[in-house]
Design an enzyme around this catalytic site. Structure first.
Site, mmCIF file in Angstrom:
data_model
loop_
_atom_site.group_PDB
_atom_site.id
_atom_site.type_symbol
_atom_site.label_atom_id
_atom_site.label_comp_id
_atom_site.label_asym_id
_atom_site.label_seq_id
_atom_site.Cartn_x
_atom_site.Cartn_y
_atom_site.Cartn_z
ATOM 1 N N CYS A 161 24.546 -56.810 25.258
ATOM 2 C CA CYS A 161 24.299 -55.349 26.231
ATOM 3 C C CYS A 161 22.747 -55.976 26.589
ATOM 4 O O CYS A 161 22.075 -54.919 25.403
ATOM 5 C CB CYS A 161 25.577 -54.424 26.779
ATOM 6 S SG CYS A 161 24.380 -53.688 28.295
ATOM 7 N N CYS A 172 21.641 -52.371 27.417
ATOM 8 C CA CYS A 172 21.640 -51.063 27.303
ATOM 9 C C CYS A 172 20.439 -51.127 25.373
ATOM 10 O O CYS A 172 19.926 -50.032 26.117
ATOM 11 C CB CYS A 172 22.750 -51.038 26.566
ATOM 12 S SG CYS A 172 24.569 -52.368 27.519
ATOM 13 N N ASP A 173 21.018 -52.722 24.742
ATOM 14 C CA ASP A 173 19.990 -52.214 24.364
ATOM 15 C C ASP A 173 18.565 -53.317 24.190
ATOM 16 O O ASP A 173 17.936 -52.668 22.673
ATOM 17 C CB ASP A 173 20.806 -53.033 23.049
ATOM 18 C CG ASP A 173 21.880 -52.464 22.746
ATOM 19 O OD1 ASP A 173 22.577 -51.252 22.841
ATOM 20 O OD2 ASP A 173 23.281 -53.072 22.261
#
Ligand code: NAP
Length: 315
Positions: free
Chosen positions: A143, A146-147
């Site tokens: 992701c 997300c990261d």
């Protein structure tokens, strides 16, 4: 009343757009509805940055915000959320039984419901490398939104050739020193115009290459690539690997109880009815031609509607 003593009209497994739309329609129809969600509402939608293709948001909407709004909308009419995963399901009997996986619910007889909407969505496909699982969250990510921030100013590899890989590469190019897009073919599956845009953003393509190993010490140090020609092997140093090679439906829990296609998607038509009475499949778990938030939401509405019809016929 203890959780196991109550029999819900409708239990939803999975709190994504399909699940919360089913809960909204069920609750508005006066049914008692509960959504089982093991992490946070929204599913894949919550891990998406800005969503521009869900109608009604003319300037786009952040995925996690849309998820919260869908949950709040269903709860406004009385639907409940239970933060637990389903460890086992018995879908044939009436009522149906769902065994929960949370420690707090361990030993409980589970949750009973007259109808069940299976809306567990899909998970990222893995590369299938032996070291992959241990490196997840330690240099391997599924992701970018997300990261990505953990790789600010660093070098990353994105694997895949579809729209997700293109989106991820574009997103990461804004944060990272260098982004390589590694694809097993010589052209993207994503629209050709995207390739130009990615090149302009500084993304470097590595065509006809497969990741055969993720190299690491304490952290990821690179990937070993195999080319199309035998012996065409190289090491590409990097700090992180973003895997974007598609998704697989989360249907393992239902194996042996419901028919699935070769990809593991549940078979149900536009009514979302499965062959088991009172059991419905909505969203990305269902075999369907277009997997989008809007089509998942549509499935959720259909599932609740036909669950209501099924419940009326029971009386
Ligand atoms: P996808 O379109 O199925 O693409 C998956 C990519 O990964 C393909 O290029 C595939 O290669 C490659 N791949 C699959 N298995 C692999 C493996 N084991 N090793 C290496 N590469 C592998 O998946 P997606 O990109 O996640 O998109 C899913 C759906 O969502 C699509 O319909 C997509 O259009 C849609 N989507 C749309 C947007 C948008 O509109 N902005 C954004 C994200 C997703 P091959 O090409 O060789 O098969």
């Amino acid at each position: 009343m203890a959780e196991e003593a109550m029999v819900y009209d409708l239990a939803v497994i999975g709190g994504g757009p399909a699940g919360y739309t089913a809960a909204l329609y069920a609750a508005r129809a006066g049914l008692s509805a509960v959504v089982l969600e093991k992490t946070a509402p929204g599913g894949q939608m919550a891990a998406t940055g800005i969503i521009d293709n869900y109608p009604g948001f003319d300037e786009g909407v952040e995925g996690f915000l849309l998820a919260q709004k869908m949950q709040a909308g269903a709860e406004r009419f009385g639907a409940k959320t239970l933060y637990a995963g389903a460890a086992a399901v018995e879908l044939a009997p009436n009522p149906k039984r769902i065994t929960l996986d949370t420690p707090a619910n361990a030993g409980s007889a589970g949750l009973l419901a007259r109808t069940v909407v299976l809306a567990t969505g899909a998970s990222p496909r893995r590369l299938g490398l032996p070291e992959e699982a241990a490196l997840a969250g330690r240099g391997v990510s599924y992701c970018a939104v997300c990261d990505g921030m953990f790789y600010r100013g660093k070098t990353v590899v994105v694997v895949g050739g579809g729209n997700t890989a293109a989106d991820d590469a574009e997103y990461l190019a804004r944060l990272c020193k260098k982004v390589f897009l590694v694809h097993r073919r010589s052209a993207l599956r994503a629209a050709p115009a995207r390739q130009k845009a990615l090149e302009t953003a500084g993304v470097e393509f590595v065509w006809n290459s497969r990741v055969t190993e993720i190299l690491h010490e304490a952290a990821v140090t690179g990937v070993r690539l195999a080319g199309a020609e035998p012996g065409a092997e190289r090491v590409l140093p990097c700090d992180g690997v973003f895997v974007a090679i598609g998704r697989v439906p989360d249907t393992a829990l239902f194996a042996g109880q419901l028919p699935m296609d070769e990809a593991g998607c549940l078979l149900a038509d536009e009514t979302t009815r499965t062959p088991l009475p009172g059991v419905f499949a909505a969203g990305d778990v269902r075999q369907k031609p277009l997997r989008q938030i809007v089509t998942a939401a549509a499935d959720g509405a259909a599932a609740a509607y036909f669950a209501g019809e099924y419940l009326r016929a029971l009386h």
